[in-house]
Scaffold this active site. Sequence first.
Site, PDB file in Angstrom:
ATOM      1  N   LYS A 173       0.844  -1.192   0.000  1.00 38.34           N
ATOM      2  CA  LYS A 173       0.000   0.000   0.000  1.00 38.34           C
ATOM      3  C   LYS A 173       0.886   1.252   0.000  1.00 38.34           C
ATOM      4  O   LYS A 173       1.781   1.372   0.837  1.00 38.34           O
ATOM      5  CB  LYS A 173      -0.927  -0.009   1.205  1.00 38.34           C
ATOM      6  CG  LYS A 173      -1.854  -1.223   1.223  1.00 38.34           C
ATOM      7  CD  LYS A 173      -2.647  -1.324   2.507  1.00 38.34           C
ATOM      8  CE  LYS A 173      -1.774  -1.631   3.705  1.00 38.34           C
ATOM      9  NZ  LYS A 173      -2.544  -1.957   4.920  1.00 38.34           N
ATOM     10  N   THR A 205      -7.561   9.739   8.856  1.00 40.06           N
ATOM     11  CA  THR A 205      -7.275   8.476   8.167  1.00 40.06           C
ATOM     12  C   THR A 205      -7.052   7.323   9.145  1.00 40.06           C
ATOM     13  O   THR A 205      -6.514   6.282   8.772  1.00 40.06           O
ATOM     14  CB  THR A 205      -6.032   8.624   7.275  1.00 40.06           C
ATOM     15  OG1 THR A 205      -4.922   9.063   8.099  1.00 40.06           O
ATOM     16  CG2 THR A 205      -6.271   9.640   6.171  1.00 40.06           C
ATOM     17  N   GLY A 207      -7.264   4.064  10.911  1.00 42.96           N
ATOM     18  CA  GLY A 207      -7.859   2.775  10.587  1.00 42.96           C
ATOM     19  C   GLY A 207      -7.856   2.419   9.116  1.00 42.96           C
ATOM     20  O   GLY A 207      -8.486   1.441   8.717  1.00 42.96           O
ATOM     21  N   THR A 208      -7.112   3.188   8.299  1.00 40.63           N
ATOM     22  CA  THR A 208      -7.134   2.960   6.851  1.00 40.63           C
ATOM     23  C   THR A 208      -6.718   1.537   6.490  1.00 40.63           C
ATOM     24  O   THR A 208      -7.392   0.848   5.714  1.00 40.63           O
ATOM     25  CB  THR A 208      -6.217   3.957   6.136  1.00 40.63           C
ATOM     26  OG1 THR A 208      -6.621   5.279   6.467  1.00 40.63           O
ATOM     27  CG2 THR A 208      -6.280   3.778   4.636  1.00 40.63           C
ATOM     28  N   GLY A 209      -5.586   1.095   7.036  1.00 39.08           N
ATOM     29  CA  GLY A 209      -5.085  -0.233   6.689  1.00 39.08           C
ATOM     30  C   GLY A 209      -6.026  -1.344   7.118  1.00 39.08           C
ATOM     31  O   GLY A 209      -6.239  -2.320   6.383  1.00 39.08           O
ATOM     32  N   CYS A 210      -6.607  -1.194   8.309  1.00 39.63           N
ATOM     33  CA  CYS A 210      -7.552  -2.203   8.799  1.00 39.63           C
ATOM     34  C   CYS A 210      -8.735  -2.327   7.854  1.00 39.63           C
ATOM     35  O   CYS A 210      -9.122  -3.430   7.441  1.00 39.63           O
ATOM     36  CB  CYS A 210      -8.043  -1.824  10.193  1.00 39.63           C
ATOM     37  SG  CYS A 210      -6.772  -1.745  11.475  1.00 39.63           S
TER      38      CYS A 210
END
Length: 265
Positions: A173, A205, A207-210
């Site tokens: 990412k 942003t 929690g974006t990866g979760c």
Amino acid sequence: MPQALTIATSDSGGGAGIQGDIKAMAANGVFGLSVVVAITAQNTTTISRVHAVPCDVIEAQLDAVFGDFAVGAVKTGMLHSAEIIRSVAGRLRSHGASRLVVDPVMVSSTGVRLLEPDAVDTLVRELFPLAEVVTPNVPEAEALTGMRIATIDDARAAAVKIHQRGCRAVLLKGGHLSQAPGTDVLFDGASWTVIPGEWIDSPHTHGTGCAYSAAIAAHLAKGADLMSAVRAAKQYITEAIRHGLAIGHGKGPMNLLYRLEQGSA
């Protein structure tokens, strides 16, 4: 309704972890199941405490879920310790879990270490070989490879190195890339796909990866191939960032349920 499982940590702030995953799964059309491996005292500014759930309780949760539901896909998030990783991996193998998305969460966006240092090798050894895709961000990929990653070419090279650790595909990412931020790289062992993204200058942003990995798992549970799942999840997460919520006193969460406001959930 398709069912997807998140195995991760509770976020009392509601933006990331189990809470964020469940929202993202629901927004992408699946019923979200959950196994909680740790509890955090967390808000938009910091994580003040992490409490691990005993492994026998984690294993009991996994047995309960797989014993009753048709789990179409699984994602793992912050797993905290080597002991927990071994328990989770063992149960996933015993239940024949498929379509696994591994988000190798190591450090929070506020700088708090979430994965114990001695657990990184265990994560790679135990879970990467089970994964359909591993989804590191740039700092996580740098930790996994020892490389500095600034450009798309760097991301390609890092994805190859991570793929060699045993997973079937790597989605690196690119939100932290210096060149073309927001652009992701997907490598499946044979070819790369560069997935352009819109860079949205927003502080909200958390929690974006979760949520990104949870949305990928949701589309896999609905029967999508990996590329289609990634593209759909990418579009979703971009709009969730665009509709970010200025709540709390730090880095606010994305609006994972923005589609409700648009009447198209």
